[in-house]
Write an enzyme that holds these catalytic residues in place. Sequence first.
Site, PDB file in Angstrom:
ATOM      1  N   GLU A 293       0.835  -1.202   0.000  1.00  0.00           N
ATOM      2  CA  GLU A 293       0.000   0.000   0.000  1.00  0.00           C
ATOM      3  C   GLU A 293       0.872   1.254   0.000  1.00  0.00           C
ATOM      4  O   GLU A 293       1.856   1.329   0.741  1.00  0.00           O
ATOM      5  CB  GLU A 293      -0.894  -0.012   1.246  1.00  0.00           C
ATOM      6  CG  GLU A 293      -1.764   1.221   1.413  1.00  0.00           C
ATOM      7  CD  GLU A 293      -2.450   1.251   2.770  1.00  0.00           C
ATOM      8  OE1 GLU A 293      -3.431   1.993   2.900  1.00  0.00           O
ATOM      9  OE2 GLU A 293      -2.014   0.524   3.683  1.00  0.00           O
ATOM     10  N   LYS A 355      -9.489   2.288  -2.962  1.00  0.00           N
ATOM     11  CA  LYS A 355      -9.934   1.756  -1.675  1.00  0.00           C
ATOM     12  C   LYS A 355     -11.318   2.285  -1.323  1.00  0.00           C
ATOM     13  O   LYS A 355     -11.568   3.495  -1.382  1.00  0.00           O
ATOM     14  CB  LYS A 355      -8.931   2.131  -0.579  1.00  0.00           C
ATOM     15  CG  LYS A 355      -9.241   1.506   0.775  1.00  0.00           C
ATOM     16  CD  LYS A 355      -8.150   1.852   1.778  1.00  0.00           C
ATOM     17  CE  LYS A 355      -8.402   1.193   3.133  1.00  0.00           C
ATOM     18  NZ  LYS A 355      -7.379   1.539   4.128  1.00  0.00           N
ATOM     19  N   CYS A 408      -5.176  -2.609   2.783  1.00  0.00           N
ATOM     20  CA  CYS A 408      -5.055  -2.472   4.229  1.00  0.00           C
ATOM     21  C   CYS A 408      -6.179  -3.214   4.947  1.00  0.00           C
ATOM     22  O   CYS A 408      -6.394  -4.393   4.718  1.00  0.00           O
ATOM     23  CB  CYS A 408      -5.011  -0.989   4.611  1.00  0.00           C
ATOM     24  SG  CYS A 408      -4.547  -0.685   6.336  1.00  0.00           S
TER      25      CYS A 408
END
Length: 536
Positions: A293, A355, A408
């Site tokens: 990430e 995301k 994440c």
Amino acid sequence: MRAIVNAVILSWGWRRLMLAFVAGAVSALAQAPMNLAPVLFLTFPVLVLLLDGAVAPAGRGVARLRPAAVVGWWFGFGYFLAGLWWIGAAFLVEPEIFGWMMPFAVVALPAGLAIFWAAGCALARLVWSDGAGRLFALAAGLTAAEWLRGHLFTGFPWNLIGQAFGAFDVTAQAAALIGVYGLTLAGCVVFAAPVLFIDRPEQRGRGRTAMLALAGLLVAANLGFGLVRLGGATEPPIDGLSIRIAQPAIDQSQKWSPEGRREALETYLALSESHTGPDTLGIMSFTHVVWPETALPFFLTESPEALAMIAEALPPGTLLVTGAPRGEGGPGGRRYFNSVYALDDQGTIVGSYDKAHLVPFGEYLPFPELLSAIGLRQLTEAIGGFTPGPGPRTLSRPGAPPFGVLICYEIIFPDAAVDRANRPGWIVNVTNDGWFGTTFGPYQHLAQARMRAIEEGLPVVRAANTGISAIIDPYGRILSSLGLGEAGVVDGALPTALPPTPYARFGRLLFVGLFIMVLVAAVAARARGRGTVDTF
């Protein structure tokens, strides 16, 4: 033993609250990295005994449930404080700016999450009975609380009770049938069952034998299913596909400096091209290279030099999957996304994902007008300020199975791991756990990634800046990994995906059906024992 049981049930005041708190804190040992799941066979019976004594001296309606809610809150507060203390490490990355917030965050989050357990214990007490049936009440109440914790206010299903089964590969396999919420439901019954051995004489006989038999059957079924499932795990890896994961262990405080941006790219390229042994050829040997990430701490689409460097480094046929922020729009209305890009060997972006499930306070500021007024604006400006993407997406490339991307902590949400309409063949989970140093957090994060692999029957390729990077097979087993805080690479073949598991196909229906059965059983037990539950 009888004196101890009576002392727990009849405890009052601060002793009662501290007993609940300590039992909850000890329960956190069931989670990674300690993985001492058997402690729950001690702490959950304590919770049952405390709820046995959670009787209001006077009052009707909601007032009758207040003692149970207080017990639940203190038990939950101990559990979450002991299990989530490591979150404070994120505030020490830039201590001169955020250090003052650490004590408040470390205490406030567990205190808020404990409200769910307070509500769960109040619900349990609402259908409580004076015999074995109260285990169903506890299971229904706490499972409802855990499900709500995972969904309300964007959700935070970290360290669910059912996650304790992930301590061992064999006990985790039932997640392929009922998921982690189903394991939570069954676990509450199983872990609380020892209390039946120390019940008061007048409580025995009210389904005690049947409940103990049920708990034993659940344990045996779990172990049997796990052994059979793992015994049949003979799928070979996918021929012709190989993975390299780069883990640079770049210090979080240096990563975003102007000079650190180019160094980050050079570090990743060097790792990706490195030789790890006499028989390896560096990046030439791999069809997919995965970086974590925000591996690139700059806007990749606005950096032709970086794209050229990547194109020069990637051999023909290699695909790079990397995290990087993305910006769109003009100066007056620019939006930012926490994204993952897929780049081919020409440095061309062939796919991307934004995301969708952002971290509150880390990537966006909830209630910005209110919280900015009390000084939290700088937190979101420094750490994030992202816009959420549309949700799960499957990326495809000719000659390789399509893959889904989870950035994440998106990996911790059981019901949002993949695009159900376009099921991938594997999951790429990129993360930057560097915010949390070498604390318990990265271990717990990895454990939840393993649980998603089991639930979905899909391998997970996990790239983490500081670790733990790993290749996980669809049974949740770690095939290769690199330890926390280490710099290097993880190399391995891509495991073959399994057919959709029962949970992947019918997960919500199975869970809801089981939950209703347990709740009905608790209500029926309450009805049979009406008039005895609030007397001693």
